[in-house]
Design an enzyme around this catalytic site. Structure first.
Site, PDB file in Angstrom:
ATOM      1  N   TYR A 135       0.838  -1.194   0.000  1.00  0.00           N
ATOM      2  CA  TYR A 135       0.000   0.000   0.000  1.00  0.00           C
ATOM      3  C   TYR A 135       0.872   1.242   0.000  1.00  0.00           C
ATOM      4  CZ  TYR A 135      -3.694   3.207   1.654  1.00  0.00           C
ATOM      5  OH  TYR A 135      -4.595   4.239   1.803  1.00  0.00           O
ATOM      6  N   LYS A 164      -1.518  -1.438  -4.009  1.00  0.00           N
ATOM      7  CA  LYS A 164      -2.539  -0.389  -3.948  1.00  0.00           C
ATOM      8  C   LYS A 164      -1.814   0.945  -4.069  1.00  0.00           C
ATOM      9  CE  LYS A 164      -5.965   1.819  -0.952  1.00  0.00           C
ATOM     10  NZ  LYS A 164      -6.553   1.860   0.407  1.00  0.00           N
TER      11      LYS A 164
END
Length: 293
Positions: A135, A164
């Site tokens: 992320y 992400k």
């Protein structure tokens, strides 16, 4: 694990004195998301105020989410800890309770080198066999990872499987797609870039928006995947102002205020976060009314 579609983020409801997590209300929030036909539930992200929970509260929310979802969709558990030791503890707990994946952020006070970030991810991977979503959210976490570096981690760390990307730079998504020959799944974490990201090949969209606007995000995702470009644009621009607003106003505060407007009081965000002020609530009310058909 093949994950795609709408990865939905529940807020964490608190009691009226703001001192305790309200698990009954959390169940209601999760049910709202499941009714919106989301493809996965991602607990303990930014919208879930994970940074403002004690360790016992964090575990409460993780445990309850996995049990309440009950295998209906995959459950992703967010891990964003200052120390590798604590991140390992969280990852091990996510595995023990039956979560399907962790979303790992390199949260930091000091500026971290790539070697330090790599070591952090590798240590978490060695501690748990769960797939890891890398992320990248420098605005929140204070660490910015390049597409090249994240792809290196996917290549060299056994459980790092997807990315992400939340910087708001569409070129990074193009680069991830190009450098990996389209083989590494990546997800959009920037709400108001959803249309661009999905058109750039994103496997899905990570968002708290279904808490308030139901199936609209899933409809957008499906339209893009079906090649219905005109429908996708129409759906996106219906949501655009709202999507931008909940980010700029703060996800936890805006989503919680929006749910209260809709008659589902899930408590206020935990201080130092504050609820939306009067004018912001009025704007939210108007946007939700426009999106209610």
């Amino acid at each position: 694990m093949n994950l795609s579609g709408i990865i939905a983020y529940p807020v964490t409801p608190f009691s009226h004195d703001n001192k305790h997590v309200d698990l009954e209300k959390l169940g209601e929030v999760i049910d709202v998301l499941l009714d919106a036909k989301v493809d996965a539930i991602a607990a303990l992200g930014s919208a879930g105020e994970a940074a403002y929970l004690s360790e016992s509260e964090w575990k409460q929310v993780a445990d309850f989410t996995v049990k309440h979802v009950g295998g209906r969709v995959p459950v992703v558990i967010g891990v964003a800890e200052l120390t590798t030791e604590q991140a390992v503890i969280c990852a091990e707990h996510a595995f023990d309770i039956g979560a399907d994946m962790i979303m790992l952020s390199p949260f930091s006070y000091y500026k971290l080198s790539e070697d330090e970030v790599f070591s952090h991810y590798e240590s978490v991977s060695n501690a748990s066999s769960l797939p890891i979503m890398i992320y990248n959210n420098p605005a929140t976490c204070g660490v910015d990872m390049s597409p090249e570096f994240m792809l290196k981690m996917v290549s060299d760390i056994k459980n790092a499987t997807m990315i992400k990307e939340s910087t708001g730079d569409i070129q990074r998504m193009h680069k991830i797609h190009k450098l990996s020959n389209g083989k590494v799944p990546f997800f959009n974490g920037c709400n108001h870039m959803a249309l661009e990201a999905l058109n750039a090949g994103a496997s899905g969209w990570c968002t708290a928006a279904p808490c308030l606007i139901g199936e609209r995000p899933k409809q957008l995702f499906e339209a893009v995947k079906q090649g219905e470009s005109e429908k996708a644009r129409e759906l996106f621009y219906q949501q655009y102002e709202f999507l931008e607003f909940i980010v700029t106003s703060g996800l936890a505060a805006s989503v919680k205020s929006g749910m209260a407007i809709q008659g589902n009081d899930v408590g206020e965000p935990r201080k130092p976060l504050l609820p939306l002020d009067y004018s912001a609530k009025q704007r939210m009310t108007d946007m939700l009314a426009d999106l209610s058909w």
